[in-house]
Design a protein around this motif. Structure first.
Motif, PDB file in Angstrom:
ATOM      1  N   ASN A 127      38.498  20.304 -35.195  1.00  0.00           N
ATOM      2  CA  ASN A 127      38.689  21.717 -34.899  1.00  0.00           C
ATOM      3  C   ASN A 127      40.012  21.919 -34.168  1.00  0.00           C
ATOM      4  OD1 ASN A 127      37.953  24.392 -35.043  1.00  0.00           O
ATOM      5  ND2 ASN A 127      36.719  24.347 -33.178  1.00  0.00           N
TER       6      ASN A 127
ATOM      7  N   PHE B 291      43.282  25.291 -33.292  1.00  0.00           N
ATOM      8  CA  PHE B 291      43.741  26.663 -33.475  1.00  0.00           C
ATOM      9  C   PHE B 291      45.257  26.683 -33.627  1.00  0.00           C
ATOM     10  CE2 PHE B 291      39.960  26.495 -30.926  1.00  0.00           C
ATOM     11  CZ  PHE B 291      39.132  27.442 -31.510  1.00  0.00           C
TER      12      PHE B 291
ATOM     13  N   TYR C  95      48.517  29.555 -33.447  1.00  0.00           N
ATOM     14  CA  TYR C  95      48.850  30.904 -33.002  1.00  0.00           C
ATOM     15  C   TYR C  95      49.374  31.754 -34.156  1.00  0.00           C
ATOM     16  CZ  TYR C  95      50.717  34.777 -30.355  1.00  0.00           C
ATOM     17  OH  TYR C  95      50.976  36.033 -29.882  1.00  0.00           O
TER      18      TYR C  95
ATOM     19  N   THR D 205      42.480  36.538 -36.537  1.00  0.00           N
ATOM     20  CA  THR D 205      42.688  35.855 -35.262  1.00  0.00           C
ATOM     21  C   THR D 205      41.598  36.218 -34.262  1.00  0.00           C
ATOM     22  OG1 THR D 205      44.057  37.621 -34.329  1.00  0.00           O
ATOM     23  CG2 THR D 205      45.200  35.919 -35.584  1.00  0.00           C
ATOM     24  N   ASP D 206      41.489  35.387 -33.223  1.00  0.00           N
ATOM     25  CA  ASP D 206      40.602  35.732 -32.111  1.00  0.00           C
ATOM     26  C   ASP D 206      41.354  36.669 -31.161  1.00  0.00           C
ATOM     27  OD1 ASP D 206      42.313  34.123 -30.556  1.00  0.00           O
ATOM     28  OD2 ASP D 206      40.889  32.476 -30.388  1.00  0.00           O
TER      29      ASP D 206
ATOM     30  N   PHE E  11      44.778  33.501 -31.986  1.00  0.00           N
ATOM     31  CA  PHE E  11      44.694  32.194 -32.632  1.00  0.00           C
ATOM     32  C   PHE E  11      43.791  32.225 -33.855  1.00  0.00           C
ATOM     33  CE2 PHE E  11      46.153  30.921 -28.430  1.00  0.00           C
ATOM     34  CZ  PHE E  11      47.086  29.948 -28.741  1.00  0.00           C
TER      35      PHE E  11
ATOM     36  N   ASN F 195      41.405  29.818 -36.274  1.00  0.00           N
ATOM     37  CA  ASN F 195      40.679  28.552 -36.302  1.00  0.00           C
ATOM     38  C   ASN F 195      41.073  27.802 -37.570  1.00  0.00           C
ATOM     39  OD1 ASN F 195      38.524  26.591 -36.875  1.00  0.00           O
ATOM     40  ND2 ASN F 195      37.561  27.503 -35.087  1.00  0.00           N
TER      41      ASN F 195
END
Length: 166
Positions: free
Chosen positions: A50, A52, A54, A63-64, A68, A70
Motif C-alpha cells: 500500500n 499514496f 500526491y 484523492t483523499d 493523495f 491510494n
C-alpha cells in the motif's frame, strides 16, 4: 497488484525523487525542487504494497482529503503516469488565493512567535512544535521526533500523521 519491491523499483526510476525511510518499514519520496511547500510525492509506501502518491494539484484523480491517491491496485503504467503527473504539477507555481486564518494557522503563529504549540494525535498522543535557532522541532515528550526548515513543512508533517492543534 504490484509488490512493494516492484513499486519501489518504478519509483526509483525518477532521479528527481529522494528516498526517505520512515517508521514501520515505510518509505516516502520527496521532490526537493518542488515549487510548492508540498514536497512529498510518494507517501508511506508500505512493505505490504500500500502507499499514496500526491495528486492534490491534478484533475482526474480520486484523492483523499490531503490530496493523495491510494496506489495499492495501480498497474506499473498507472503508477509511472501518476508520479510523472505529480512531479510535473509540483514543478509549476500557480498563485493561490489567500485563505482565512484557521485554528491550525493560529497555533502555528504562536510557535512562529517563539512559543511552543501542542498537537494532539488520533490515539491521544501529544507532540510539541517548537521553533529554535531558525528550525522547527517536533518533540514527543523529551524525545526529538523530527526537524524541519519551515513551519509549513512541520505543519504538513503533523497533519499527514493525523495531528491537530490542541
Amino acid at each position: 497488484m504490484l509488490s512493494f519491491e516492484e513499486k519501489l523499483a518504478i519509483i526509483e526510476t525518477f532521479p528527481q525523487l529522494e528516498r526517505k525511510n520512515v517508521s514501520l518499514g515505510r518509505v516516502n519520496f520527496h521532490y526537493d525542487e518542488s515549487a510548492h511547500d508540498k514536497k512529498i510525492v510518494v507517501f508511506h509506501l508500505h512493505p505490504g504494497g500500500n502507499g499514496f502518491v500526491y495528486a492534490g494539484l491534478l484533475r482526474g484523480y480520486e484523492t483523499d482529503e490531503r490530496g493523495f491517491v491510494n496506489i495499492r491496485e495501480s498497474s506499473a503504467e498507472e503508477l509511472r503516469a501518476l508520479i510523472d503527473d505529480s512531479i510535473r504539477s509540483l514543478s509549476i507555481k500557480v498563485p493561490e488565493a489567500p485563505q482565512p486564518k484557521s485554528r491550525r494557522k493560529q497555533a502555528a503563529a504562536g510557535a512562529r512567535d517563539g512559543m511552543a504549540s501542542m498537537w494532539s494525535g488520533p490515539d491521544g498522543q501529544s507532540l510539541e512544535l517548537r521553533r529554535e535557532d531558525d528550525l522547527w522541532y517536533v518533540y514527543a515528550g523529551l524525545n526529538l521526533e523530527m526537524v524541519f526548515e519551515t513551519s509549513d513543512e512541520a505543519e504538513e508533517y503533523l497533519n499527514e500523521e493525523g495531528f491537530k492543534p490542541a
